[in-house]
Design an enzyme around this catalytic site. Structure first.
Site, mmCIF file in Angstrom:
data_model
loop_
_atom_site.group_PDB
_atom_site.id
_atom_site.type_symbol
_atom_site.label_atom_id
_atom_site.label_comp_id
_atom_site.label_asym_id
_atom_site.label_seq_id
_atom_site.Cartn_x
_atom_site.Cartn_y
_atom_site.Cartn_z
ATOM 1 N N GLY A 140 0.880 -1.171 0.000
ATOM 2 C CA GLY A 140 0.000 0.000 0.000
ATOM 3 C C GLY A 140 0.909 1.209 0.000
ATOM 4 C CD GLU A 141 2.576 5.997 0.023
ATOM 5 O OE1 GLU A 141 2.618 5.628 -1.165
ATOM 6 O OE2 GLU A 141 3.564 6.445 0.629
ATOM 7 C CB SER A 142 5.258 2.612 3.910
ATOM 8 O OG SER A 142 6.037 3.623 3.293
ATOM 9 C CB CYS A 202 5.250 -3.876 -1.279
ATOM 10 S SG CYS A 202 5.730 -2.619 -2.480
ATOM 11 C CB ILE A 259 3.297 -2.274 -7.382
ATOM 12 C CG1 ILE A 259 2.758 -3.476 -8.166
ATOM 13 C CG2 ILE A 259 2.465 -1.020 -7.681
ATOM 14 C CD1 ILE A 259 1.414 -3.989 -7.671
ATOM 15 N NE ARG A 260 3.044 3.722 -6.500
ATOM 16 C CZ ARG A 260 2.023 3.090 -7.082
ATOM 17 N NH1 ARG A 260 2.028 2.838 -8.370
ATOM 18 N NH2 ARG A 260 0.979 2.719 -6.376
ATOM 19 C CG HIS A 310 2.586 -6.572 -4.273
ATOM 20 N ND1 HIS A 310 1.625 -6.093 -3.415
ATOM 21 C CD2 HIS A 310 3.405 -5.532 -4.527
ATOM 22 C CE1 HIS A 310 1.838 -4.814 -3.169
ATOM 23 N NE2 HIS A 310 2.924 -4.446 -3.838
ATOM 24 C CD GLU A 313 -0.034 -9.201 -2.377
ATOM 25 O OE1 GLU A 313 1.067 -9.760 -2.274
ATOM 26 O OE2 GLU A 313 -0.171 -7.964 -2.437
HETATM 27 N N1 GLN Z 1 5.809 2.968 -2.692
HETATM 28 C C1 GLN Z 1 5.103 2.480 -1.529
HETATM 29 C C2 GLN Z 1 5.732 3.034 -0.252
HETATM 30 O O1 GLN Z 1 6.756 3.637 -0.293
HETATM 31 C C3 GLN Z 1 5.086 0.971 -1.493
HETATM 32 C C4 GLN Z 1 4.337 0.416 -2.686
HETATM 33 C C5 GLN Z 1 3.629 -0.887 -2.460
HETATM 34 O O2 GLN Z 1 3.411 -1.313 -1.343
HETATM 35 N N2 GLN Z 1 3.217 -1.504 -3.541
HETATM 36 O O3 GLN Z 1 5.190 2.889 0.777
#
Ligand code: GLN
Length: 196
Positions: free
Chosen positions: A49-51, A81, A139-140, A175, A177
């Site tokens: 997600g977005e940390s 991630c 993913i990013r 990921h 999952e």
């Molecule tokens: N770029 C996100 C972060 O820095 C991590 C991306 C992800 O969990 N797919 O938190």
């Protein structure tokens, strides 16, 4: 033995896919919304997600200390991630709330904007028997800049560490999952079995 219950932190991010994967592997997957629910769990997954968002919400909901305590008490935790970033003791840049459990330095968005999402086949120690590989979706994603002595490197990509384990703590920059391949979840469930 009774099915293990694995809590997937459900504040933000890829929760449902982990739960489906856990159920496919014969475990019980539950979406964790309140810290009190941690008492039901024999293992915890921190999803992608977005940390920065996950960290803020974990502080606001009281999860940060509770997950930290659960891990220190021996409950296995797997971070994918953004979850990897949350597990790290250090990040390469910036300042944000972290669980700070694993002796690694995480670099956020490390693969750069140009290639912010990609898939590749990785050899993962203990999991994909050589030469069989694991399809990894990034993913990013972060990578791991440094690992401490107690950390075992399980996977690398382009010379960068993307999967590692330290005792009951597991992290991957990608990921698992999102593919149909259950082997990493099964590996985590084996860690849970060993800890019980
Ligand atoms: N770029 C996100 C972060 O820095 C991590 C991306 C992800 O969990 N797919 O938190």
């Amino acid at each position: 033995m009774k099915k293990p219950t694995i809590g997937v932190l459900a504040l933000q991010g890829a929760v449902r896919e982990h739960i489906q994967m856990l159920e496919t592997c014969g475990a019980r997957g539950v979406a964790l919304k309140y810290p009190a629910e941690l008492n039901l769990c024999q293992g915890i997954i921190i999803p992608g997600g977005e940390s920065t968002t996950i960290g803020k919400l974990m502080v606001a909901c009281g999860f940060l200390d509770e997950v930290r305590d659960a891990s220190r008490a021996g409950i296995p935790v797997y971070g994918t991630c953004a979850g990897l970033i949350m597990m790290a003791q250090r990040i390469a840049e910036g300042d944000q709330p972290l669980l700070g459990l694993m002796d690694i330095t995480a670099r956020r968005n490390a693969f750069g904007r140009q290639v912010d999402s990609f898939e590749t086949d990785l050899v993962i120690e203990d999991i994909a028997e050589k030469p069989r590989t694991f399809r990894a979706v990034f993913i990013r994603a972060p990578w791991i800049d440094e690992v401490g002595n107690g950390v075992r490197i399980l996977g690398e990509f382009g010379g960068k560490v993307v999967m590692a384990r330290q005792d009951g703590m597991l992290v991957s920059a990608f990921h698992p999952e999102l593919t149909g391949d259950e082997r990493i979840h099964r590996y985590f469930l084996k860690m849970v079995e060993e800890a019980r």
